[in-house]
Scaffold this motif. Sequence first.
Motif, PDB file in Angstrom:
ATOM      1  N   TRP A  68       6.087  -2.621  -3.882  1.00  0.00           N
ATOM      2  CA  TRP A  68       7.187  -2.106  -4.684  1.00  0.00           C
ATOM      3  C   TRP A  68       7.911  -3.303  -5.280  1.00  0.00           C
ATOM      4  N   CYS A 122       6.868  -2.615   0.805  1.00  0.00           N
ATOM      5  CA  CYS A 122       8.164  -2.592   0.135  1.00  0.00           C
ATOM      6  C   CYS A 122       9.141  -3.344   1.022  1.00  0.00           C
ATOM      7  N   TRP A 128      12.596   9.477  -4.202  1.00  0.00           N
ATOM      8  CA  TRP A 128      13.786   8.725  -3.826  1.00  0.00           C
ATOM      9  C   TRP A 128      14.902   8.840  -4.865  1.00  0.00           C
ATOM     10  N   ASP A 159      10.154   9.883   0.586  1.00  0.00           N
ATOM     11  CA  ASP A 159      10.845   8.629   0.906  1.00  0.00           C
ATOM     12  C   ASP A 159      11.747   8.800   2.121  1.00  0.00           C
ATOM     13  N   ASP A 160      12.678   7.919   2.263  1.00  0.00           N
ATOM     14  CA  ASP A 160      13.603   7.831   3.391  1.00  0.00           C
ATOM     15  C   ASP A 160      14.329   9.163   3.625  1.00  0.00           C
ATOM     16  N   PHE A 199      18.767  11.002   0.200  1.00  0.00           N
ATOM     17  CA  PHE A 199      18.566  11.561   1.549  1.00  0.00           C
ATOM     18  C   PHE A 199      18.724  13.085   1.586  1.00  0.00           C
ATOM     19  N   ARG A 224      22.789  -3.285   5.369  1.00  0.00           N
ATOM     20  CA  ARG A 224      22.358  -1.882   5.330  1.00  0.00           C
ATOM     21  C   ARG A 224      22.486  -1.235   6.704  1.00  0.00           C
ATOM     22  N   TRP A 262       7.429   7.511   3.751  1.00  0.00           N
ATOM     23  CA  TRP A 262       8.135   6.235   3.885  1.00  0.00           C
ATOM     24  C   TRP A 262       8.325   5.939   5.366  1.00  0.00           C
ATOM     25  N   LYS A 320       4.490   4.146   2.544  1.00  0.00           N
ATOM     26  CA  LYS A 320       5.326   3.107   1.927  1.00  0.00           C
ATOM     27  C   LYS A 320       6.047   2.432   3.087  1.00  0.00           C
ATOM     28  N   GLY A 371      12.566  -3.427  -2.474  1.00  0.00           N
ATOM     29  CA  GLY A 371      11.919  -3.956  -3.673  1.00  0.00           C
ATOM     30  C   GLY A 371      11.035  -5.109  -3.241  1.00  0.00           C
ATOM     31  N   ASP A 383       8.563  -0.071   4.460  1.00  0.00           N
ATOM     32  CA  ASP A 383       9.756  -0.751   3.956  1.00  0.00           C
ATOM     33  C   ASP A 383      10.320  -1.708   5.007  1.00  0.00           C
ATOM     34  N   ASN A 403      14.225  -3.465   5.167  1.00  0.00           N
ATOM     35  CA  ASN A 403      15.414  -3.615   4.329  1.00  0.00           C
ATOM     36  C   ASN A 403      16.467  -4.613   4.800  1.00  0.00           C
TER      37      ASN A 403
HETATM   38  C1  GLA Z   1      14.629   0.565  -0.163  1.00  0.00           C
HETATM   39  C2  GLA Z   1      13.459   0.748  -1.096  1.00  0.00           C
HETATM   40  C3  GLA Z   1      13.675   1.974  -1.942  1.00  0.00           C
HETATM   41  C4  GLA Z   1      13.864   3.183  -1.055  1.00  0.00           C
HETATM   42  C5  GLA Z   1      14.998   2.946  -0.086  1.00  0.00           C
HETATM   43  C6  GLA Z   1      15.092   4.049   0.940  1.00  0.00           C
HETATM   44  O1  GLA Z   1      15.766   0.209  -0.848  1.00  0.00           O
HETATM   45  O2  GLA Z   1      13.264  -0.387  -1.883  1.00  0.00           O
HETATM   46  O3  GLA Z   1      12.590   2.173  -2.817  1.00  0.00           O
HETATM   47  O4  GLA Z   1      12.680   3.455  -0.365  1.00  0.00           O
HETATM   48  O5  GLA Z   1      14.847   1.728   0.620  1.00  0.00           O
HETATM   49  O6  GLA Z   1      16.116   3.856   1.830  1.00  0.00           O
END
Ligand code: GLA
Length: 732
Positions: free
Chosen positions: A544, A525, A329, A359-360, A334, A441, A407, A475, A528, A477, A479
């Motif tokens: 996370w 996650c 990440w 990750d994302d 991206f 977001r 992710w 992972k 965070g 997530d 958000n």
């Molecule tokens: C969140 C997570 C990060 C990362 C981003 C990806 O903010 O906490 O660690 O994975 O998303 O978009």
Amino acid sequence: MIKSLCYAISLGAFACQQTAWAGEPASDAPPAAPRLIKISTARSALTLFSAADGRLYQLDFGPATRNPVAPTTVPAREDEFHPASGNGFILEPAVQAFHADGNSSTDLVYVKHGTEAVDADVVLTRVELKDRFYPFFVTLCFKAFRDEDVIEQWSEIRHEESGPVMLFRFASSAPVLPRAANYWLTQFQGNWAREANMVEERLTPGIKVLDSKIGVRAHEFRTPMFFLSLGREANESAGEVIGGTLAWSGSFQFAFELDTDNRLRALCGINPFGSQYRLLHGQVFVTPAMIWSWSDQGKGQMSRNFHHWARRYGIRDGTKPRPVLLNNWETTVFDFNEPRLVSLFDGAKEIGAELFLLDDGWFGNKHPRNDDRTGLGDWQVNQNKLPHGLSFLADEAKKRGVRFGIWLEPEMVNPVSDLFEQHPDWVIQQPHRELQTTDFRNQAILDLTRPAVHEFVWSVVDSTLRQNPGISYVKWDANRFVSQPGSTWLTPETQSHLFIDYTWALYDIMARMARQHPEVMGMACSSGGGRVDYGALRYFHSFWASDNTDPYARVVIQWGYSHFFPASTISAHVTRSGNRPLKFAIDVAMSGAFGVDMDLNRLNAEDRKFLATTINLYKEHLREVVQQGDLYRLESPYDQPRAALNYVSTDRSHAVLFVYQLKDSTAKAVKPQGLDPAKRYQVREMSLSEGAASRMAKDGEVIDGATLMRDGLVPPCTKEFDSTVIELNSSP
Ligand code: GLA
């Protein structure tokens, strides 16, 4: 007598339990003499009794050795153990219900209780309460974990009334604290990138509420955990402390009511705010568990109790080593493609990482996920970036001896996505209000209370993993939080079920993932630390802790979480955030579940080598003791100028000591704890770059545990960002 008790929770899921009723069952007449119910662990006990008025009262919560005697007279209502609102109880209630006929009061009396030895360590006690008049039942459930000194409490509410009963309060647990001259409360608050900051205050009369009202990503501002120190501010190694944490990822409420007689009650559970629940005849409302631990040896022992419990019962695969992972990440965000990722696998191999976490940004075609504005919800691999798909990547990683993870953020959707275009009604929203996404977001939350959405989200997780068996880590997530609670699926009368039913649906999906993909490990996650709790951790191996990966800040964040969560759960990655010395960043990450998230190509050859050496050190020497050992917090980062902690293996043959210098200071001994006084330990400074000699005077010496704990060691740390890792090994 064995009775089979089957119940349906609000989702329609079923559970069955066998309970042996120890007490004399079930005449509804209250018992004449006090009946003691003692819920004990090795060192602590919660003692209840039913008095002549039929109600259940609390007698004690403290050391197991204390044998309190129930009074023969009926106590004050304020000592009721799980008070219900209405018929004479006038303080903050644990239960509040409006019955089918509109009566707003509940009067619970003891009916019976039973105990069941789940195994040699765990005893389940169920205490059934019933309204004096209405067929309205509250069963208080306790699991006592003997060796861990932990008690879980939850309640099950049901009724057989002629129509729905409205529940307005439904605490999981609401004990009265042992009497003390004063009570000190510590909470863990913060926000994005500054999670789990500790604040301690002396409680004053009235109600202090710690809560979350945001439903999803619910712990953004506060983690659902606290501890109370009796009589004085909390101390690591002395004093009476009671810690509690709620196993719930949704909105929670802890209300501390200090009454005019200096009696403190802690009401803990799902936040009732906007969440009144319309309970149907026969339905069972099961609250999440509140997990308590009592200690008379300060908060250090309290933490170790929680850690022992978590590794054995509270988290997924508690004793399985967490892999050292390389996350992309902070390197790519991206912006990546197949060759770039494959080249990162080479780096993972070179440094000895065991898993690569993509990750994302790997999905979305019509609306490619190239930033956080588009594509969320469209879980098809992006053909431009990754033309050969996820399995190809997993295979390439495998060729290099590295496992592969991805992710996912399956609960969420960007309005700019195929999914939203097809199903705009699937997101949490309110009539006549414009859907707010820009400040959040650019995304909305899928409404998991709608069965089709529930199944869709499960199918995203399941089919991604089934189609790509090489994926061995997720992972997960989440958000954004809920700012406009509302559902196009729930009826007008059940809109207030949203947060509760959402969370149960989420757990159903997570549980299916854990059950059907047992080899796939997981990290929870939520931007965070927005979802850090033992509700989610049943299905995950770690969390996370924060998007703030500056090791200077991480010392404080990880310190906070360590009060309730073992190091194996606290994912800690080495990054270049804050531009701290690489050794400092590595040493901070090594005291948690170690990982790396940085562009290895930006490191010079020497630093890459150092990273590889320290990863090897972590895997070979430190992981076991850090992730499975007992934690002793020695010097708090809140006290500056440095922080220090050590872990000790269960047999006390092996320990590791971490020191982080947060400000300049003169050299001073740090005293490890928890060692075997009689054992002789070889002292060795680790985490040194190749060829570097230790600057610690006692490096290499063999010293007995008693001397080490009494005199300490003077670490080679005086300047801000100095750090050291010292191994103490009695069988080198
Ligand atoms: C969140 C997570 C990060 C990362 C981003 C990806 O903010 O906490 O660690 O994975 O998303 O978009």
